[in-house]
Design a protein around this motif. Structure first.
Motif, PDB file in Angstrom:
ATOM      1  N   LYS A   2       1.367  -0.956  -0.268  1.00 29.13           N
ATOM      2  CA  LYS A   2      -0.333  -0.048  -0.220  1.00 29.13           C
ATOM      3  C   LYS A   2       0.710   1.081  -0.078  1.00 29.13           C
ATOM      4  O   LYS A   2       2.007   1.172   0.933  1.00 29.13           O
ATOM      5  CB  LYS A   2      -0.938   0.539   1.195  1.00 29.13           C
ATOM      6  CG  LYS A   2      -1.780  -1.317   1.019  1.00 29.13           C
ATOM      7  CD  LYS A   2      -2.408  -0.768   2.932  1.00 29.13           C
ATOM      8  CE  LYS A   2      -3.716  -1.839   2.776  1.00 29.13           C
ATOM      9  NZ  LYS A   2      -5.009  -1.810   3.584  1.00 29.13           N
ATOM     10  N   THR A  34      -1.561  -0.828  -4.125  1.00 30.88           N
ATOM     11  CA  THR A  34      -3.159  -0.375  -3.810  1.00 30.88           C
ATOM     12  C   THR A  34      -1.852   1.527  -3.735  1.00 30.88           C
ATOM     13  O   THR A  34      -1.512   1.255  -3.068  1.00 30.88           O
ATOM     14  CB  THR A  34      -3.356  -0.697  -2.930  1.00 30.88           C
ATOM     15  OG1 THR A  34      -3.815  -1.776  -3.091  1.00 30.88           O
ATOM     16  CG2 THR A  34      -4.608   0.214  -2.113  1.00 30.88           C
ATOM     17  N   VAL A  36      -2.675   4.199  -1.252  1.00 28.55           N
ATOM     18  CA  VAL A  36      -3.833   5.412  -0.628  1.00 28.55           C
ATOM     19  C   VAL A  36      -3.656   6.832  -0.496  1.00 28.55           C
ATOM     20  O   VAL A  36      -2.469   7.735  -0.472  1.00 28.55           O
ATOM     21  CB  VAL A  36      -3.163   4.796   1.228  1.00 28.55           C
ATOM     22  CG1 VAL A  36      -3.906   5.116   1.989  1.00 28.55           C
ATOM     23  CG2 VAL A  36      -3.199   3.095   0.923  1.00 28.55           C
ATOM     24  N   GLN A  96      -2.362   2.768   7.166  1.00 35.83           N
ATOM     25  CA  GLN A  96      -2.803   2.164   6.408  1.00 35.83           C
ATOM     26  C   GLN A  96      -1.838   1.762   4.803  1.00 35.83           C
ATOM     27  O   GLN A  96      -2.413   0.744   3.999  1.00 35.83           O
ATOM     28  CB  GLN A  96      -4.461   2.456   5.317  1.00 35.83           C
ATOM     29  CG  GLN A  96      -5.477   2.280   6.219  1.00 35.83           C
ATOM     30  CD  GLN A  96      -6.078   1.389   6.233  1.00 35.83           C
ATOM     31  OE1 GLN A  96      -6.057   0.501   4.729  1.00 35.83           O
ATOM     32  NE2 GLN A  96      -6.936   1.426   6.993  1.00 35.83           N
ATOM     33  N   SER A  97      -0.672   2.274   5.163  1.00 38.37           N
ATOM     34  CA  SER A  97       0.499   2.108   4.080  1.00 38.37           C
ATOM     35  C   SER A  97       1.630   1.593   4.678  1.00 38.37           C
ATOM     36  O   SER A  97       1.499   2.037   6.027  1.00 38.37           O
ATOM     37  CB  SER A  97       0.612   3.382   3.760  1.00 38.37           C
ATOM     38  OG  SER A  97      -0.285   4.203   3.821  1.00 38.37           O
TER      39      SER A  97
END
Length: 179
Positions: A2, A34, A36, A96-97
């Motif tokens: 991410k 992904t 973010v 999230q990363s």
């Protein structure tokens, strides 16, 4: 992986920044990463989200409720995580990363860069933070950080916490640990 992208939500900036952001978004999708990001439908944020989404990648937009109410959430958010304020947004992005990349941006981007860097300096995380120095955009910030180090007010060499990339190839090398 991410990849968190910090960047401007303005349109009135150098057109090359959009082209370079698009390349980054496409590359991340092709590699199965992904994105973010702030999840807003303006400027480089919209560009990176659209490029990743349209290339088959996944995007996670961390969107303040106030921004969403104004109709500024991007249609390219595959997952949208609402947040109450900018402090929550930064914490969610950090959680999230796996890696952070700062594209050209203003006060909000600087806030995000320094929040992530400061968190790393005291041990909250050891995730890479990369300044994507598009066309020398971050040169004055790099000079300021060098000056802070020269004056002895940084804990270590600031490059311990913040890396600099001048191209997509540099980013790839930094993420893969080759640089």
């Amino acid at each position: 992986m991410k990849i968190c992208i910090f960047c401007s939500a303005n349109w009135q900036i150098d057109h090359d920044f959009f082209r370079m952001a698009e390349e980054l978004g496409q590359w991340s999708a092709e590699e199965g990463h992904t994105i973010v990001y702030g999840g807003v439908n303006q400027g480089l944020m919209e560009c990176i989200g659209k490029a990743a989404h349209e290339a088959g990648g996944r995007t996670i937009g961390i969107v303040p409720v106030l921004v969403e109410r104004q109709g500024r959430a991007s249609q390219y958010n595959d997952v949208e995580i609402p947040c109450d304020n900018l402090s929550d947004r930064k914490q969610l992005m950090q959680d999230q990363s796996d890696v952070f990349i700062a594209l050209p941006g203003g006060i909000g981007t600087l806030d995000e860069i320094f929040t992530i860097a400061a968190s790393a300096t005291i041990g909250y995380h050891s995730k890479p933070l990369i300044l994507y120095n598009m066309k020398g955009f971050w040169d004055s910030l790099i000079q300021m950080l060098d000056n802070l180090e020269t004056k002895g007010v940084t804990r270590k060499n600031w490059r311990t916490y913040i890396k600099v990339a001048n191209s997509l190839e540099d980013i790839i090398a930094l993420i893969s640990g080759e640089k």
